[in-house]
Design a protein around this motif. Structure first.
Motif, PDB file in Angstrom:
ATOM      1  N   ASN A  12       0.840  -1.209   0.000  1.00  0.00           N
ATOM      2  CA  ASN A  12       0.000   0.000   0.000  1.00  0.00           C
ATOM      3  C   ASN A  12       0.877   1.262   0.000  1.00  0.00           C
ATOM      4  OD1 ASN A  12       0.823   0.550   2.632  1.00  0.00           O
ATOM      5  ND2 ASN A  12      -1.117  -0.024   3.579  1.00  0.00           N
ATOM      6  N   ASN A  13       0.241   2.412   0.096  1.00  0.00           N
ATOM      7  CA  ASN A  13       0.990   3.671   0.015  1.00  0.00           C
ATOM      8  C   ASN A  13       2.030   3.828   1.121  1.00  0.00           C
ATOM      9  OD1 ASN A  13      -0.392   4.391  -2.271  1.00  0.00           O
ATOM     10  ND2 ASN A  13      -1.947   5.598  -1.162  1.00  0.00           N
ATOM     11  N   ASP A  14       1.832   3.111   2.216  1.00  0.00           N
ATOM     12  CA  ASP A  14       2.820   3.143   3.306  1.00  0.00           C
ATOM     13  C   ASP A  14       3.846   2.026   3.165  1.00  0.00           C
ATOM     14  OD1 ASP A  14       1.526   5.305   4.564  1.00  0.00           O
ATOM     15  OD2 ASP A  14       0.109   3.939   5.533  1.00  0.00           O
ATOM     16  N   GLY A  15       3.779   1.279   2.055  1.00  0.00           N
ATOM     17  CA  GLY A  15       4.733   0.190   1.863  1.00  0.00           C
ATOM     18  C   GLY A  15       4.404  -1.034   2.711  1.00  0.00           C
ATOM     19  N   LEU A  16       3.130  -1.167   3.073  1.00  0.00           N
ATOM     20  CA  LEU A  16       2.729  -2.264   3.967  1.00  0.00           C
ATOM     21  C   LEU A  16       1.678  -3.148   3.319  1.00  0.00           C
ATOM     22  CD1 LEU A  16       2.329  -0.219   7.294  1.00  0.00           C
ATOM     23  CD2 LEU A  16       4.333  -1.527   6.529  1.00  0.00           C
ATOM     24  N   VAL A  17       1.531  -4.347   3.890  1.00  0.00           N
ATOM     25  CA  VAL A  17       0.500  -5.277   3.459  1.00  0.00           C
ATOM     26  C   VAL A  17      -0.017  -5.971   4.726  1.00  0.00           C
ATOM     27  CG1 VAL A  17       2.002  -7.286   3.084  1.00  0.00           C
ATOM     28  CG2 VAL A  17       0.078  -6.934   1.572  1.00  0.00           C
ATOM     29  N   PRO A  18      -1.340  -6.204   4.822  1.00  0.00           N
ATOM     30  CA  PRO A  18      -1.831  -6.914   6.006  1.00  0.00           C
ATOM     31  C   PRO A  18      -1.514  -8.408   5.904  1.00  0.00           C
ATOM     32  CG  PRO A  18      -3.679  -6.310   4.580  1.00  0.00           C
ATOM     33  CD  PRO A  18      -2.438  -5.758   3.939  1.00  0.00           C
ATOM     34  N   ALA A  19      -1.185  -9.006   7.034  1.00  0.00           N
ATOM     35  CA  ALA A  19      -0.866 -10.432   7.085  1.00  0.00           C
ATOM     36  C   ALA A  19      -1.734 -11.090   8.149  1.00  0.00           C
ATOM     37  CB  ALA A  19       0.608 -10.644   7.414  1.00  0.00           C
ATOM     38  N   ILE A  20      -2.419 -12.155   7.740  1.00  0.00           N
ATOM     39  CA  ILE A  20      -3.248 -12.937   8.658  1.00  0.00           C
ATOM     40  C   ILE A  20      -2.415 -14.104   9.164  1.00  0.00           C
ATOM     41  CG2 ILE A  20      -5.364 -14.293   8.898  1.00  0.00           C
ATOM     42  CD1 ILE A  20      -6.325 -12.962   6.259  1.00  0.00           C
ATOM     43  N   ALA A  21      -2.408 -14.323  10.474  1.00  0.00           N
ATOM     44  CA  ALA A  21      -1.776 -15.529  11.021  1.00  0.00           C
ATOM     45  C   ALA A  21      -2.875 -16.506  11.404  1.00  0.00           C
ATOM     46  CB  ALA A  21      -0.914 -15.193  12.226  1.00  0.00           C
ATOM     47  N   GLN A  22      -2.801 -17.703  10.815  1.00  0.00           N
ATOM     48  CA  GLN A  22      -3.807 -18.738  11.059  1.00  0.00           C
ATOM     49  C   GLN A  22      -3.130 -19.972  11.640  1.00  0.00           C
ATOM     50  OE1 GLN A  22      -5.761 -20.302   7.492  1.00  0.00           O
ATOM     51  NE2 GLN A  22      -7.642 -20.674   8.652  1.00  0.00           N
ATOM     52  N   ASP A  23      -3.753 -20.576  12.626  1.00  0.00           N
ATOM     53  CA  ASP A  23      -3.222 -21.819  13.183  1.00  0.00           C
ATOM     54  C   ASP A  23      -3.274 -22.900  12.114  1.00  0.00           C
ATOM     55  OD1 ASP A  23      -2.950 -23.335  16.198  1.00  0.00           O
ATOM     56  OD2 ASP A  23      -3.519 -24.563  14.485  1.00  0.00           O
ATOM     57  N   HIS A  24      -2.139 -23.495  11.822  1.00  0.00           N
ATOM     58  CA  HIS A  24      -2.056 -24.423  10.690  1.00  0.00           C
ATOM     59  C   HIS A  24      -2.822 -25.713  10.926  1.00  0.00           C
ATOM     60  CE1 HIS A  24       1.058 -27.525  11.955  1.00  0.00           C
ATOM     61  NE2 HIS A  24       0.969 -26.739  13.001  1.00  0.00           N
ATOM     62  N   LYS A  25      -3.122 -26.007  12.184  1.00  0.00           N
ATOM     63  CA  LYS A  25      -3.881 -27.234  12.464  1.00  0.00           C
ATOM     64  C   LYS A  25      -5.377 -26.955  12.647  1.00  0.00           C
ATOM     65  CE  LYS A  25      -0.493 -30.449  14.358  1.00  0.00           C
ATOM     66  NZ  LYS A  25       0.117 -30.910  15.614  1.00  0.00           N
ATOM     67  N   SER A  26      -5.702 -26.053  13.548  1.00  0.00           N
ATOM     68  CA  SER A  26      -7.120 -25.836  13.883  1.00  0.00           C
ATOM     69  C   SER A  26      -7.822 -24.934  12.875  1.00  0.00           C
ATOM     70  CB  SER A  26      -7.235 -25.200  15.268  1.00  0.00           C
ATOM     71  OG  SER A  26      -6.768 -23.860  15.235  1.00  0.00           O
ATOM     72  N   GLY A  27      -7.054 -24.123  12.145  1.00  0.00           N
ATOM     73  CA  GLY A  27      -7.672 -23.160  11.232  1.00  0.00           C
ATOM     74  C   GLY A  27      -8.131 -21.886  11.934  1.00  0.00           C
ATOM     75  N   HIS A  28      -7.961 -21.808  13.238  1.00  0.00           N
ATOM     76  CA  HIS A  28      -8.336 -20.586  13.959  1.00  0.00           C
ATOM     77  C   HIS A  28      -7.495 -19.411  13.483  1.00  0.00           C
ATOM     78  CE1 HIS A  28      -9.906 -23.200  17.493  1.00  0.00           C
ATOM     79  NE2 HIS A  28     -10.877 -22.926  16.637  1.00  0.00           N
TER      80      HIS A  28
END
Lengths: 136, 136
Positions: A12-28
């Motif tokens: 984005n204009n600030d040089g950033l991107v949102p990142a989602i962290a998801q539990d690889h087993k539960s999917g939470h």
């Protein structure tokens, strides 16, 4: 290593991107934070969740204070290249600075956001610097 | 209905907040889009995913063209109030404008983003207006 894959991310204009962290087993879904180019590169290099703290304006190696490191299992990019998805193992089982498993602990009930998930550990016992309990 | 719950969302400078749509059964992350205040209010009112299209600068009732409506099961807010999480049932099983189940179909493999998930339906057969296949 070629940096084409980093160029393909739509920062984005600030040089950033949102990142989602998801539990690889539960999917939470554990949390959403922001990455700059360096944070994404380091996340891959060190195989752990590393973000850009917008409030502190510096790199934030998740777990650096709390020990709640996010070990990387997989990284995905969405169709328009402007959101990152990390599949992680959340060490300690706590992603949120409130001591909960996930930052998404409030559910809309009628016209109120109600916290429904338990605090697993008091924040005061997680962070060494009590004056700065929030990770971000 | 009181609007306090809407005031408690931390809208960004453009009056928007990112919203994650997650399959309420499988836990698969389907997509991330943006909401303004009206979109969030309508999402709750109509019990379906309604977003703000940044490219088209108008409300986007997900599925309005494709039929791929997102029926709402739950809404959550994160700890700092700046990300929304929707638990949905994705009608038609396709969230992405490319005809895939999820927008997060590309995995980082070494230094390349590789599309790993199949196209379930050709976009041309999903959208009536072939000149504007992208939902957002």
């Amino acid at each position: 290593m070629s940096e084409l894959w980093l160029d393909q991310v739509k920062w984005n204009n600030d040089g950033l991107v949102p990142a989602i962290a998801q539990d690889h087993k539960s999917g939470h879904i554990l949390m959403v934070a922001w990455m700059n180019r360096e944070a994404l590169q380091l996340t891959v290099q060190e195989q752990r969740g590393i973000y850009w703290s917008r409030s502190r304006q510096k790199l934030w190696r998740k777990g650096e204070e709390s020990g709640h490191v996010q070990q990387l299992h997989e990284i995905r990019l969405d169709c328009d290249g402007d959101v990152i998805l990390l599949q992680v193992e959340q060490l300690g089982g706590i992603a949120c600075h409130t001591g909960r498993a996930s930052c998404f602990y409030s559910v809309l009930d009628g016209a109120h956001w109600i916290p429904v998930d338990p605090v697993l550990k008091e924040p005061g016992s997680i962070y060494k610097k009590s004056e700065n309990p929030a990770d971000e």
